[in-house]
Design a protein around this motif. Structure first.
Motif, mmCIF file in Angstrom:
data_model
loop_
_atom_site.group_PDB
_atom_site.id
_atom_site.type_symbol
_atom_site.label_atom_id
_atom_site.label_comp_id
_atom_site.label_asym_id
_atom_site.label_seq_id
_atom_site.Cartn_x
_atom_site.Cartn_y
_atom_site.Cartn_z
ATOM 1 N N THR A 36 38.440 28.255 52.143
ATOM 2 C CA THR A 36 37.900 29.605 51.989
ATOM 3 C C THR A 36 37.229 30.044 53.283
ATOM 4 O O THR A 36 36.825 29.216 54.095
ATOM 5 C CB THR A 36 36.858 29.681 50.848
ATOM 6 N N ILE A 37 37.141 31.351 53.459
ATOM 7 C CA ILE A 37 36.414 31.913 54.591
ATOM 8 C C ILE A 37 34.971 32.053 54.137
ATOM 9 O O ILE A 37 34.683 32.755 53.168
ATOM 10 C CB ILE A 37 36.994 33.287 54.975
ATOM 11 N N GLN A 38 34.063 31.360 54.800
ATOM 12 C CA GLN A 38 32.645 31.394 54.434
ATOM 13 C C GLN A 38 31.837 31.912 55.616
ATOM 14 O O GLN A 38 32.199 31.656 56.750
ATOM 15 C CB GLN A 38 32.162 29.987 54.049
ATOM 16 N N PRO A 39 30.743 32.572 55.450
ATOM 17 C CA PRO A 39 30.284 33.163 54.191
ATOM 18 C C PRO A 39 31.111 34.399 53.845
ATOM 19 O O PRO A 39 31.749 34.984 54.707
ATOM 20 C CB PRO A 39 28.832 33.537 54.483
ATOM 21 N N HIS A 40 31.084 34.769 52.581
ATOM 22 C CA HIS A 40 31.826 35.946 52.127
ATOM 23 C C HIS A 40 31.154 36.508 50.888
ATOM 24 O O HIS A 40 30.286 35.889 50.291
ATOM 25 C CB HIS A 40 33.285 35.580 51.819
ATOM 26 N N ASP A 41 31.582 37.709 50.521
ATOM 27 C CA ASP A 41 31.140 38.319 49.262
ATOM 28 C C ASP A 41 32.341 38.932 48.544
ATOM 29 O O ASP A 41 32.249 39.971 47.914
ATOM 30 C CB ASP A 41 30.030 39.343 49.488
ATOM 31 N N ASN A 42 33.493 38.240 48.665
ATOM 32 C CA ASN A 42 34.731 38.737 48.068
ATOM 33 C C ASN A 42 34.748 38.578 46.554
ATOM 34 O O ASN A 42 34.190 37.629 46.014
ATOM 35 C CB ASN A 42 35.938 37.978 48.621
ATOM 36 N N ALA A 43 35.421 39.507 45.912
ATOM 37 C CA ALA A 43 35.700 39.376 44.483
ATOM 38 C C ALA A 43 36.712 38.247 44.306
ATOM 39 O O ALA A 43 37.396 37.854 45.256
ATOM 40 C CB ALA A 43 36.273 40.684 43.949
ATOM 41 N N LEU A 44 36.810 37.729 43.104
ATOM 42 C CA LEU A 44 37.797 36.690 42.794
ATOM 43 C C LEU A 44 39.069 37.382 42.318
ATOM 44 O O LEU A 44 39.134 37.917 41.208
ATOM 45 C CB LEU A 44 37.254 35.731 41.741
ATOM 46 N N VAL A 45 40.077 37.418 43.191
ATOM 47 C CA VAL A 45 41.348 38.091 42.925
ATOM 48 C C VAL A 45 42.438 37.027 42.940
ATOM 49 O O VAL A 45 42.557 36.269 43.908
ATOM 50 C CB VAL A 45 41.629 39.187 43.976
ATOM 51 N N VAL A 46 43.216 36.968 41.869
ATOM 52 C CA VAL A 46 44.213 35.909 41.714
ATOM 53 C C VAL A 46 45.573 36.503 41.355
ATOM 54 O O VAL A 46 45.698 37.687 41.067
ATOM 55 C CB VAL A 46 43.784 34.900 40.618
ATOM 56 N N THR A 47 46.582 35.635 41.352
ATOM 57 C CA THR A 47 47.900 35.974 40.837
ATOM 58 C C THR A 47 48.072 35.211 39.526
ATOM 59 O O THR A 47 47.834 34.007 39.478
ATOM 60 C CB THR A 47 49.003 35.558 41.834
ATOM 61 N N LEU A 48 48.435 35.920 38.460
ATOM 62 C CA LEU A 48 48.645 35.302 37.150
ATOM 63 C C LEU A 48 50.036 35.655 36.630
ATOM 64 O O LEU A 48 50.590 36.696 36.976
ATOM 65 C CB LEU A 48 47.601 35.788 36.147
ATOM 66 N N ARG A 49 50.546 34.805 35.775
ATOM 67 C CA ARG A 49 51.845 35.061 35.136
ATOM 68 C C ARG A 49 51.580 35.762 33.801
ATOM 69 O O ARG A 49 51.113 35.162 32.848
ATOM 70 C CB ARG A 49 52.593 33.758 34.935
ATOM 71 N N ILE A 50 51.885 37.067 33.770
ATOM 72 C CA ILE A 50 51.652 37.890 32.586
ATOM 73 C C ILE A 50 52.999 38.370 32.070
ATOM 74 O O ILE A 50 53.786 38.949 32.814
ATOM 75 C CB ILE A 50 50.742 39.101 32.906
ATOM 76 N N LYS A 51 53.264 38.082 30.793
ATOM 77 C CA LYS A 51 54.531 38.471 30.148
ATOM 78 C C LYS A 51 55.748 38.008 30.956
ATOM 79 O O LYS A 51 56.752 38.700 31.059
ATOM 80 C CB LYS A 51 54.579 39.976 29.912
ATOM 81 N N GLY A 52 55.622 36.823 31.570
ATOM 82 C CA GLY A 52 56.743 36.248 32.303
ATOM 83 C C GLY A 52 56.884 36.701 33.740
ATOM 84 O O GLY A 52 57.811 36.292 34.429
ATOM 85 N N TYR A 53 55.978 37.553 34.239
ATOM 86 C CA TYR A 53 56.032 38.052 35.605
ATOM 87 C C TYR A 53 54.810 37.583 36.390
ATOM 88 O O TYR A 53 53.697 37.553 35.848
ATOM 89 C CB TYR A 53 56.069 39.586 35.641
ATOM 90 N N ASP A 54 55.004 37.234 37.659
ATOM 91 C CA ASP A 54 53.873 36.904 38.527
ATOM 92 C C ASP A 54 53.210 38.204 38.944
ATOM 93 O O ASP A 54 53.830 39.019 39.636
ATOM 94 C CB ASP A 54 54.332 36.111 39.752
ATOM 95 N N VAL A 55 51.974 38.386 38.518
ATOM 96 C CA VAL A 55 51.251 39.633 38.762
ATOM 97 C C VAL A 55 50.145 39.379 39.782
ATOM 98 O O VAL A 55 49.253 38.562 39.553
ATOM 99 C CB VAL A 55 50.657 40.181 37.440
ATOM 100 N N LYS A 56 50.218 40.088 40.901
ATOM 101 C CA LYS A 56 49.216 39.956 41.961
ATOM 102 C C LYS A 56 48.081 40.947 41.730
ATOM 103 O O LYS A 56 48.188 41.862 40.939
ATOM 104 C CB LYS A 56 49.857 40.218 43.326
ATOM 105 N N ARG A 57 46.999 40.736 42.453
ATOM 106 C CA ARG A 57 45.807 41.596 42.444
ATOM 107 C C ARG A 57 45.170 41.694 41.053
ATOM 108 O O ARG A 57 44.834 42.770 40.581
ATOM 109 C CB ARG A 57 46.139 42.989 42.992
#
Length: 194
Positions: A36-57
């Motif tokens: 990770t880039i430290q220090p930071h104040d970034n939100a936690l943004v991930v890619t998840l598999r929703i309804k069979g699709y890889d969904v970013k942001r």
């Protein structure tokens, strides 16, 4: 990391023996910051598999009581208005505006081999994110998440699995938010005049 718990078996025909049971401990250490880039104040943004699709942001928001889906994702998943069920409670956006949901839809989110179904509230509003996952998903998967460590950890089949956040995507979102703000120029010029 695991914690051992000792217990004794009470069986009259055999001598007492200690039995060790391993329990998973979900937590973070300095090693979790390595990429990770430290220090930071970034939100936690991930890619998840929703309804069979890889969904970013996808924003992981521990404080939000409902999962949210925005129009871009709704269209990309080829969902139709008839797929929605009624959801009548108004929501408050990040800007503090009241938003009337279009409805809700139950969809699966897959992480590794684990699948959790959640109810997404579909809203017709602008967002940097395609979706927000919140307490219902976090609790169903029994996760521990951290914006500092940029990870979500959860137990699965006797192991601790993790989903790693994307700081680059989170930082791009900040730039887009600043550029999208309708009064960004006027507030910047006001600050210079003070």
């Amino acid at each position: 990391m695991s914690v051992a718990r000792l217990s004794t078996e009470n069986n009259n025909s055999k001598p007492k023996r200690a039995r060790i049971e391993a329990s998973l401990v979900l937590g973070f250490s300095a090693d979790d910051k390595i990429r990770t880039i430290q220090p930071h104040d970034n939100a936690l943004v991930v890619t998840l598999r929703i309804k069979g699709y890889d969904v970013k942001r996808v924003l992981v928001d521990q404080g939000n009581p409902v999962e949210i889906m925005y129009p871009d994702l709704y269209k990309e998943l080829n969902l139709k208005p008839e797929n929605l069920t009624a959801y009548d409670s108004p929501l408050v956006s990040f800007e503090g505006k009241t938003v009337t949901p279009r409805g809700q839809i139950r969809l699966p989110i897959q992480t590794s081999s684990d699948v959790v179904e959640v109810d997404f509230i579909v809203v017709n509003a602008y967002s940097l994110y395609t979706a927000i996952v919140a307490k219902p998903w976090l609790h169903a998967l029994e996760t521990v998440s951290s914006t500092l460590y940029q990870k979500v950890k959860y137990p699965s089949n006797g192991q601790v699995k993790e989903i790693v956040g994307n700081q680059s995507m989170a930082r791009q979102g900040i730039v887009v938010a600043i550029l999208h703000r309708p009064n960004a120029e006027s507030s910047a010029s006001t600050e210079r005049n003070l």
